[in-house]
Motif scaffolding. Structure first.
Motif, PDB file in Angstrom:
ATOM      1  N   GLY A  38       0.808  -1.208   0.000  1.00  0.00           N
ATOM      2  CA  GLY A  38       0.000   0.000   0.000  1.00  0.00           C
ATOM      3  C   GLY A  38       0.842   1.259   0.000  1.00  0.00           C
ATOM      4  N   CYS A  39       1.871   1.297   0.830  1.00  0.00           N
ATOM      5  CA  CYS A  39       2.752   2.468   0.887  1.00  0.00           C
ATOM      6  C   CYS A  39       3.525   2.635  -0.419  1.00  0.00           C
ATOM      7  CB  CYS A  39       3.724   2.338   2.061  1.00  0.00           C
ATOM      8  SG  CYS A  39       2.961   2.542   3.683  1.00  0.00           S
ATOM      9  N   HIS A  41       2.598   1.615  -3.428  1.00  0.00           N
ATOM     10  CA  HIS A  41       1.660   2.053  -4.472  1.00  0.00           C
ATOM     11  C   HIS A  41       1.301   3.527  -4.304  1.00  0.00           C
ATOM     12  CE1 HIS A  41       0.259  -2.427  -4.613  1.00  0.00           C
ATOM     13  NE2 HIS A  41       1.436  -2.249  -5.180  1.00  0.00           N
ATOM     14  N   ALA A  42       1.133   3.968  -3.054  1.00  0.00           N
ATOM     15  CA  ALA A  42       0.811   5.372  -2.801  1.00  0.00           C
ATOM     16  C   ALA A  42       1.957   6.278  -3.253  1.00  0.00           C
ATOM     17  CB  ALA A  42       0.527   5.575  -1.313  1.00  0.00           C
ATOM     18  N   CYS A  46       1.785   9.208  -6.209  1.00  0.00           N
ATOM     19  CA  CYS A  46       2.211  10.593  -5.966  1.00  0.00           C
ATOM     20  C   CYS A  46       3.300  11.013  -6.944  1.00  0.00           C
ATOM     21  CB  CYS A  46       2.712  10.749  -4.529  1.00  0.00           C
ATOM     22  SG  CYS A  46       1.401  10.824  -3.295  1.00  0.00           S
ATOM     23  N   LEU A  89       3.790   5.600   5.860  1.00  0.00           N
ATOM     24  CA  LEU A  89       3.478   6.246   4.592  1.00  0.00           C
ATOM     25  C   LEU A  89       4.310   7.506   4.404  1.00  0.00           C
ATOM     26  CD1 LEU A  89       1.825   6.594   2.028  1.00  0.00           C
ATOM     27  CD2 LEU A  89       0.039   7.678   3.403  1.00  0.00           C
ATOM     28  N   PHE A 139      -4.276  11.656   2.085  1.00  0.00           N
ATOM     29  CA  PHE A 139      -4.327  10.255   2.486  1.00  0.00           C
ATOM     30  C   PHE A 139      -5.054  10.135   3.825  1.00  0.00           C
ATOM     31  CE2 PHE A 139      -0.589  10.227  -0.311  1.00  0.00           C
ATOM     32  CZ  PHE A 139      -0.882   9.129  -1.108  1.00  0.00           C
ATOM     33  N   CYS A 141      -5.456   7.999   6.857  1.00  0.00           N
ATOM     34  CA  CYS A 141      -4.762   6.917   7.565  1.00  0.00           C
ATOM     35  C   CYS A 141      -5.333   6.761   8.974  1.00  0.00           C
ATOM     36  CB  CYS A 141      -3.269   7.197   7.631  1.00  0.00           C
ATOM     37  SG  CYS A 141      -2.461   7.302   6.040  1.00  0.00           S
ATOM     38  N   TYR A 165      -7.395   9.780  -1.002  1.00  0.00           N
ATOM     39  CA  TYR A 165      -6.916   8.400  -1.135  1.00  0.00           C
ATOM     40  C   TYR A 165      -7.140   7.709   0.215  1.00  0.00           C
ATOM     41  CZ  TYR A 165      -3.643   4.777  -2.954  1.00  0.00           C
ATOM     42  OH  TYR A 165      -3.053   3.613  -3.413  1.00  0.00           O
ATOM     43  N   PHE A 167      -6.827   5.199   3.008  1.00  0.00           N
ATOM     44  CA  PHE A 167      -5.733   4.321   3.391  1.00  0.00           C
ATOM     45  C   PHE A 167      -5.997   3.756   4.787  1.00  0.00           C
ATOM     46  CE2 PHE A 167      -1.458   3.996   1.366  1.00  0.00           C
ATOM     47  CZ  PHE A 167      -0.970   2.961   2.139  1.00  0.00           C
TER      48      PHE A 167
END
Length: 307
Positions: A38-39, A41-42, A46, A89, A139, A141, A165, A167
């Motif tokens: 996930g991190c 892909h984020a 960006c 992240l 994001f 979170c 996004y 997360f």
């Protein structure tokens, strides 16, 4: 730093588990894998957005055309929540993107948790509405149970161009994502189009990412031809090859056939892009060469330290 309890089995987490509980230990590894992917892909998303915005700025400066609102400065990234996931992240963005630390802000009920980022110029405060009004990419979170309240706070304060996004995670994260991002094998395993081993990410996510880029061009009032040219150019920078995309790749044939070269693409719903079969999904499913190029772009980004 050495693990002083590495050889003391009675002090390991697993030693206190019953036999039926030990069968679920694989979930810890799965959780760590999901967080790492996930991190990564984020950070990739960006970096793509930032590269496209830079290309748009160069283009507008060249023709001396007024820039669209929200497109006049460097990408601004907001992180709402500073638990274990938010920290990982933030570190991934600092390690793997060119986003300036001063352009990353964090909103959390406990700003003191971000003390490790003080020296990086990342600003931390507790004001969700201020963060929403400032960020280009936001994001979330926080815990799933907190989402309804957070959405109420943000609803009337989000900038029109802001990408939200989600997360969220209900599972604490203890692994160090930033250090894992230096492992070529993990980078290979996290590639969105080739993920295996029980953790996978469908082509719908890739479609949403490409539609995000398309919407950025639309918000900047770019004609369809120029939008396609700029999107293809950022992938050429990443993987040394041009992604073969045209108007028919993104929208239905009848609309694409009538779309003028200087006419912007229609605004695409990112929700629809992830839950429905879109022209782009059909195109990507049948184009292995484009999938390979996108994978190469991802690996190139993740293997290159931020400058």
């Amino acid at each position: 730093m050495a693990d002083i309890v590495a050889d003391l089995s009675t002090l390991c987490f697993e030693s206190g588990l019953a036999d039926d509980e030990k069968k679920l230990l694989y979930l810890r590894a799965r959780s760590a894998g999901l967080t790492f992917c996930g991190c990564a892909h984020a950070a990739f998303v960006c970096e793509l957005i930032d590269s496209l915005r830079c290309a748009i700025r160069r283009r507008t400066a060249k023709i001396r055309k007024p820039v669209a609102p929200g497109e006049h400065d460097d990408l601004r990234v907001g992180i709402l929540g500073m638990g274990h996931l938010g920290k990982q992240l933030c570190q991934a963005l600092l390690e793997k993107t060119k986003i300036k630390p001063s352009h990353i802000k964090i909103s959390t009920r406990r700003p003191e948790l971000a003390v490790e980022f003080v020296h990086t110029e990342v600003e931390c405060f507790f004001d969700n509405r201020r963060l929403a009004a400032w960020a280009d990419v936001l994001f979330l979170c926080c815990l799933p149970s907190q989402i309804p309240k957070v959405c109420v706070d943000l609803r009337s304060h989000l900038a029109k161009h802001c990408l939200v996004y989600s997360f969220t995670s209900a599972i604490p994260v203890t692994s160090h994502v930033a250090s894992a991002l230096a492992d070529p094998l993990l980078i290979e395993a996290s590639c969105p189009l080739t993920m295996k081993g029980g953790i996978s990410l469908g082509l719908n996510w890739v479609c949403a990412v490409l539609y995000i880029l398309l919407n950025i061009c639309t918000s900047a009032s770019l004609g369809s031809s120029e939008a396609l040219l700029l999107i293809k150019s950022i992938f050429k920078e990443k993987c040394g090859d041009t992604v073969q995309l045209n108007a028919h790749s993104f929208i239905n044939s009848s609309y694409a056939s009538s779309l003028l070269s200087d006419e912007p693409f229609p605004w695409i719903s990112l929700m629809d892009a992830q839950i429905r079969e879109t022209p782009l999904l059909r195109f990507l499913s049948s184009s292995k060469s484009v999938q390979q190029c996108l994978s190469a772009a991802y690996k190139s980004q993740m293997e290159t330290p931020a400058k």
